[in-house]
Design an enzyme around this catalytic site. Structure first.
Site, PDB file in Angstrom:
ATOM      1  N   HIS A  19       0.756  -1.230  -0.152  1.00 51.72           N
ATOM      2  CA  HIS A  19      -0.106   0.005   0.048  1.00 51.72           C
ATOM      3  C   HIS A  19       0.727   1.305   0.077  1.00 51.72           C
ATOM      4  CE1 HIS A  19      -3.287  -2.881   1.418  1.00 51.72           C
ATOM      5  NE2 HIS A  19      -3.412  -2.543   0.295  1.00 51.72           N
ATOM      6  N   HIS A  42      -7.978  -8.534  -7.798  1.00 48.47           N
ATOM      7  CA  HIS A  42      -8.230  -9.521  -6.638  1.00 48.47           C
ATOM      8  C   HIS A  42      -8.405  -8.634  -5.508  1.00 48.47           C
ATOM      9  CE1 HIS A  42      -6.461 -11.923  -9.614  1.00 48.47           C
ATOM     10  NE2 HIS A  42      -6.809 -13.018  -8.884  1.00 48.47           N
ATOM     11  N   SER A 104      -6.787  -2.352  -0.660  1.00 46.43           N
ATOM     12  CA  SER A 104      -6.289  -1.303  -1.878  1.00 46.43           C
ATOM     13  C   SER A 104      -7.474  -0.796  -2.238  1.00 46.43           C
ATOM     14  CB  SER A 104      -5.727  -2.477  -2.934  1.00 46.43           C
ATOM     15  OG  SER A 104      -4.627  -3.107  -2.289  1.00 46.43           O
ATOM     16  N   GLU A 124     -13.517  -9.439  -7.677  1.00 52.34           N
ATOM     17  CA  GLU A 124     -13.538 -10.252  -6.419  1.00 52.34           C
ATOM     18  C   GLU A 124     -14.612 -11.653  -6.687  1.00 52.34           C
ATOM     19  OE1 GLU A 124     -12.402 -12.620  -3.855  1.00 52.34           O
ATOM     20  OE2 GLU A 124     -11.373 -10.694  -3.804  1.00 52.34           O
ATOM     21  N   ASP A 178      -2.757  -8.606  -7.383  1.00 53.35           N
ATOM     22  CA  ASP A 178      -2.392  -9.424  -6.222  1.00 53.35           C
ATOM     23  C   ASP A 178      -3.180 -10.730  -5.788  1.00 53.35           C
ATOM     24  OD1 ASP A 178      -4.464  -7.819  -5.571  1.00 53.35           O
ATOM     25  OD2 ASP A 178      -3.778  -7.153  -3.491  1.00 53.35           O
TER      26      ASP A 178
END
Length: 297
Positions: A19, A42, A104, A124, A178
Site C-alpha cells: 500500500h 483481486h 487497496s 473479487e 495481487d
C-alpha cells in the site's frame, strides 16, 4: 478454492509494502490531468476490522501496521510515502486508534478525483467477500466511478485493456494484480496476464504483489516478469521487504515483493527512502532486509 480470506492477514508487513507502493504510484500518476482507469483484479473485501476475530486470530498486524505506528512517533518527520500511507489509514479511523484497515480498493477509491476523471474497476470472486466489497464501496457513495464485479479478475482484465480514451484522447490505466497464490497456478496466471496485457496496452502501469516463499514458482515469478518487461522494452522496478523469521516453528509469511512495469520515474528513490525507515521498524529476526531494483529498456 475459496478458503483464502485476506481478513486474516490485513495490515501485515506485506500490506505495508503493497500500500505504500500503491499510494506513491497513484499520487504520481494523478499529477497529470487526464483520467485514469484503476483496476484491482483481486480486490478482497475492501475494508477490514483489526479488532475482529479474523485479524486477531493471526495477529499479523502486530508485525506490520501496529509495529510501524509504534516507530512513527512524529508523523511530520517520516518519509513522504510512509506519512501518506499512515494519514490515509487515519482517515478511516477517526477515533485515533487503528481499528479499521483500508485495503487497496478503499485506498484507491479515496484518491479518486471528484470530477469523474478516474474510474475504479474492482473484481473479487470469493462468495462472501464479493458482496461485502460491494457494500463497503457503496458506503463511499462514489456512484458510477466505482464498479464492483464478482468475476475472475484475470479474465476481466483482458476486456478492459486498452482502457477507454479520456476527453483529451489519452488512454491511461493502473492495474494492481495481487492474488493469494494459494493455488500454484496463480503464478503462471500472473505471468500470462502480464504478457497479454503488455500486448494490449504496453504503456499501462502494472503493479504485481508476490510472496517470497520456498516455492520454485515464487522465485521464478519476478524473474519472469523482468523478462516480459525487457522483451516489451518497458522499465521495471522490483521492491522487496523481509522482516525476518519469527519464533521457532513460525511458518507464516516473512517476506514479499512488489514488481512494477512502467513505474513512475520518482518511485525508486521514494521507496528506498521509505523502506530505509520501514525495514528496520518491522525487522524481527534472521533474514530481515529490503531492496529496490530497477531496469530500463
Amino acid at each position: 478454492m475459496f478458503s483464502y480470506r485476506h481478513a486474516f492477514h490485513a495490515a501485515n508487513h506485506a500490506d505495508v509494502l503493497k500500500h505504500i507502493t500503491l499510494l506513491a504510484t497513484l499520487r504520481h500518476l494523478q499529477q497529470k490531468e487526464p483520467g485514469i482507469t484503476l483496476i484491482d483484479t483481486h480486490a478482497g473485501a475492501g475494508l477490514y476490522r483489526l479488532d475482529g476475530d479474523y485479524s486477531q486470530k493471526g495477529a499479523e498486524a502486530a508485525d506490520g501496521l501496529f509495529k510501524l505506528l509504534e516507530a512513527a512517533d512524529d508523523l511530520a518527520n517520516l518519509p513522504e510515502p510512509v506519512q501518506d500511507y499512515l494519514q490515509q489509514i487515519g482517515h478511516f479511523n477517526s477515533s485515533g486508534q487503528a481499528r479499521i484497515y483500508p485495503g487497496s480498493p478503499a485506498l484507491m477509491a479515496r484518491l479518486l478525483r471528484q470530477d469523474a476523471r478516474d474510474r475504479l474497476k474492482l473484481f473479487e470472486m470469493h462468495p462472501t467477500d464479493s458482496p461485502v466489497l460491494a457494500g463497503n464501496m457503496a458506503q463511499l457513495a462514489l456512484g458510477r466511478a466505482v464498479q464492483v464485479s464478482r468475476e475472475d479478475g484475470f479474465e476481466a482484465l483482458r476486456k478492459l485493456l486498452p482502457p477507454p480514451a479520456s476527453s483529451s484522447g489519452s488512454r491511461r490505466a493502473m492495474v494492481l494484480i495481487d492474488p493469494s497464490y494459494e493455488i500454484k497456478s496463480d503464478y503462471a496466471k500472473v505471468s500470462s496476464s502480464i504478457q497479454d496485457s503488455l500486448k494490449r496496452f504496453a504503456t499501462g502501469t502494472y503493479l504485481i504483489w508476490y510472496p517470497i516463499i520456498a516455492r520454485p514458482e515464487a522465485h521464478e515469478l519476478p524473474r519472469r516478469l523482468r523478462t516480459l518487461a525487457n522483451q516489451a522494452r518497458r522499465s521495471w522496478l522490483n521492491a522487496t521487504l523481509a522482516i525476518g523469521k519469527g519464533q521457532a516453528g513460525d511458518t507464516g509469511l516473512s517476506a514479499s515483493g512488489m514488481f512494477l512495469i512502467n513505474p513512475p520515474f520518482t518511485l525508486a528513490e521514494q521507496l528506498r527512502t521509505a523502506l530505509a525507515m520501514v525495514g528496520p521498524a518491522l525487522a524481527r529476526g534472521v533474514g530481515k532486509g529490503w531492496q529496490v531494483e530497477t531496469g530500463s529498456p
